[in-house]
Enzyme design. Sequence first.
Site, PDB file in Angstrom:
ATOM      1  N   ASN A 294     -37.510 -37.819  -6.702  1.00 34.65           N
ATOM      2  CA  ASN A 294     -38.209 -38.224  -5.476  1.00 34.65           C
ATOM      3  C   ASN A 294     -38.690 -36.940  -4.800  1.00 34.65           C
ATOM      4  OD1 ASN A 294     -39.070 -39.151  -3.030  1.00 34.65           O
ATOM      5  ND2 ASN A 294     -37.073 -39.881  -2.320  1.00 34.65           N
ATOM      6  N   TRP A 295     -39.989 -36.679  -4.926  1.00 36.88           N
ATOM      7  CA  TRP A 295     -40.528 -35.416  -4.387  1.00 36.88           C
ATOM      8  C   TRP A 295     -40.668 -35.455  -2.866  1.00 36.88           C
ATOM      9  CZ3 TRP A 295     -45.073 -34.134  -8.343  1.00 36.88           C
ATOM     10  CH2 TRP A 295     -44.508 -33.896  -9.609  1.00 36.88           C
ATOM     11  N   LYS A 296     -40.470 -36.616  -2.269  1.00 38.03           N
ATOM     12  CA  LYS A 296     -40.601 -36.788  -0.811  1.00 38.03           C
ATOM     13  C   LYS A 296     -41.938 -36.201  -0.346  1.00 38.03           C
ATOM     14  CE  LYS A 296     -35.632 -37.155  -0.472  1.00 38.03           C
ATOM     15  NZ  LYS A 296     -34.397 -36.959   0.260  1.00 38.03           N
TER      16      LYS A 296
ATOM     17  N   HIS B 239     -35.768 -46.404   1.114  1.00 36.46           N
ATOM     18  CA  HIS B 239     -35.045 -45.123   1.188  1.00 36.46           C
ATOM     19  C   HIS B 239     -34.504 -44.944   2.610  1.00 36.46           C
ATOM     20  CE1 HIS B 239     -34.225 -40.847   1.225  1.00 36.46           C
ATOM     21  NE2 HIS B 239     -34.210 -40.899  -0.092  1.00 36.46           N
TER      22      HIS B 239
ATOM     23  N   GLU C 156     -34.513 -42.558   4.531  1.00 37.10           N
ATOM     24  CA  GLU C 156     -35.440 -41.863   5.445  1.00 37.10           C
ATOM     25  C   GLU C 156     -36.475 -42.842   5.993  1.00 37.10           C
ATOM     26  OE1 GLU C 156     -36.428 -38.776   2.663  1.00 37.10           O
ATOM     27  OE2 GLU C 156     -34.404 -37.965   2.882  1.00 37.10           O
TER      28      GLU C 156
ATOM     29  N   GLU D 177     -27.253 -44.265  -2.277  1.00 36.01           N
ATOM     30  CA  GLU D 177     -27.418 -42.945  -1.682  1.00 36.01           C
ATOM     31  C   GLU D 177     -26.661 -42.895  -0.365  1.00 36.01           C
ATOM     32  OE1 GLU D 177     -31.297 -41.103  -3.379  1.00 36.01           O
ATOM     33  OE2 GLU D 177     -31.699 -41.967  -1.438  1.00 36.01           O
TER      34      GLU D 177
ATOM     35  N   GLY E  87     -29.614 -34.391   0.977  1.00 36.76           N
ATOM     36  CA  GLY E  87     -30.162 -33.118   1.436  1.00 36.76           C
ATOM     37  C   GLY E  87     -29.166 -32.244   2.178  1.00 36.76           C
TER      38      GLY E  87
ATOM     39  N   SER F 270     -27.709 -35.048  -3.140  1.00 30.59           N
ATOM     40  CA  SER F 270     -27.333 -33.687  -3.560  1.00 30.59           C
ATOM     41  C   SER F 270     -26.872 -33.620  -5.018  1.00 30.59           C
ATOM     42  CB  SER F 270     -26.265 -33.104  -2.617  1.00 30.59           C
ATOM     43  OG  SER F 270     -26.772 -33.041  -1.293  1.00 30.59           O
TER      44      SER F 270
ATOM     45  N   GLY G  29     -33.586 -35.659  -5.076  1.00 32.10           N
ATOM     46  CA  GLY G  29     -34.522 -35.162  -4.073  1.00 32.10           C
ATOM     47  C   GLY G  29     -34.793 -33.687  -4.301  1.00 32.10           C
ATOM     48  N   GLY G  30     -34.102 -32.831  -3.556  1.00 33.36           N
ATOM     49  CA  GLY G  30     -34.363 -31.386  -3.582  1.00 33.36           C
ATOM     50  C   GLY G  30     -34.435 -30.793  -4.983  1.00 33.36           C
TER      51      GLY G  30
HETATM   52  O1  G3H Z   1     -34.191 -39.798  -2.978  1.00 29.01           O
HETATM   53  C1  G3H Z   1     -33.423 -38.850  -3.124  1.00 29.01           C
HETATM   54  C2  G3H Z   1     -32.313 -38.648  -2.252  1.00 29.01           C
HETATM   55  O2  G3H Z   1     -32.656 -38.789  -0.915  1.00 29.01           O
HETATM   56  C3  G3H Z   1     -31.468 -37.453  -2.533  1.00 29.01           C
HETATM   57  O3  G3H Z   1     -32.005 -36.275  -1.984  1.00 29.01           O
HETATM   58  P1  G3H Z   1     -31.276 -34.898  -2.291  1.00 29.01           P
HETATM   59  O4  G3H Z   1     -31.118 -34.814  -3.776  1.00 29.01           O
HETATM   60  O5  G3H Z   1     -32.203 -33.839  -1.754  1.00 29.01           O
HETATM   61  O6  G3H Z   1     -29.961 -34.929  -1.590  1.00 29.01           O
END
Ligand code: G3H
Length: 258
Positions: free
Chosen positions: A12-14, A98, A100, A170, A176, A216, A237-238
């Site tokens: 997920n590149w957000k 999600h 967010e 999640e 994050g 994470s 994510g990150g």
């Molecule tokens: O969609 C992915 C998640 O929100 C995880 O994000 P993260 O890997 O940066 O903690």
Amino acid sequence: MSTSRKYLIAGNWKMNLNSAEGAELASQVVSMFGQQTDVSVCVCPTFTTLEAVSKVVNESNVQLGAQNMHYEASGAYTGEISAEMLRHLYCNFVILGHSERRQYFGETDETVNKKTLAALEANLKPIVCIGETLEEREAGKVSEVIKTQTEGALSGVTAAQAENLVIAYEPVWAIGTGKTATPEMAEEVHAEIRCLLAGLFDEDTAEKVRILYGGSMKPGNAAELLAQKNIDGGLIGGASLKANDFGGIVEAAVELSK
Ligand SMILES: O=C[C@H](O)COP(=O)(O)O
């Protein structure tokens, strides 16, 4: 993994990477995993980067996903994107609900449900995100939150449709933050989700649904998380923004698939 479920590792590149940057990262992912068949690999760029990435992953085994969509097929919904528009760009997956989006954009179990039904109808595989906040965990409400969000999102979904469903657990406090749920903590919730799915559908169907962990996940902790019986992949994510980190997680899944 004890069943025939194939791991899915989804990035997920957000709200990161313009089309040129996204195409570059996608090329690196394709060069590493374009021929990968043991593990499903998917990247989920922003809407504006989808088309560029679609051209890069086209004809490889790397699949494409979006990060959101509207539940209506078309109409006066300024700023929104429909399931059919995503299919037109060869998306296979769409992330829905999600945390967010729930936290910043007013997403509710009801809208997640409408989107899930619309995605399935359009042959998109929804990655439905659920998870508790730190306050909810500390108040002992994890099971209650997971049940409400799962049942809310999946109302009206049939067992046949559910085979195309992906759930992502999640824990909000792990997103994050660098704080990861321990494999045991994550497995406990994943097993609960599997039970909820068996109750909503049936045991066979529940076994077919992939339940991803997100929060994470990195190359250093992926193997122990993915080794859990009910963890069928990761929503990253990150770490999905760096080809080597994302690659390290996919490699962990490939090793466990042997
Ligand atoms: O969609 C992915 C998640 O929100 C995880 O994000 P993260 O890997 O940066 O903690």
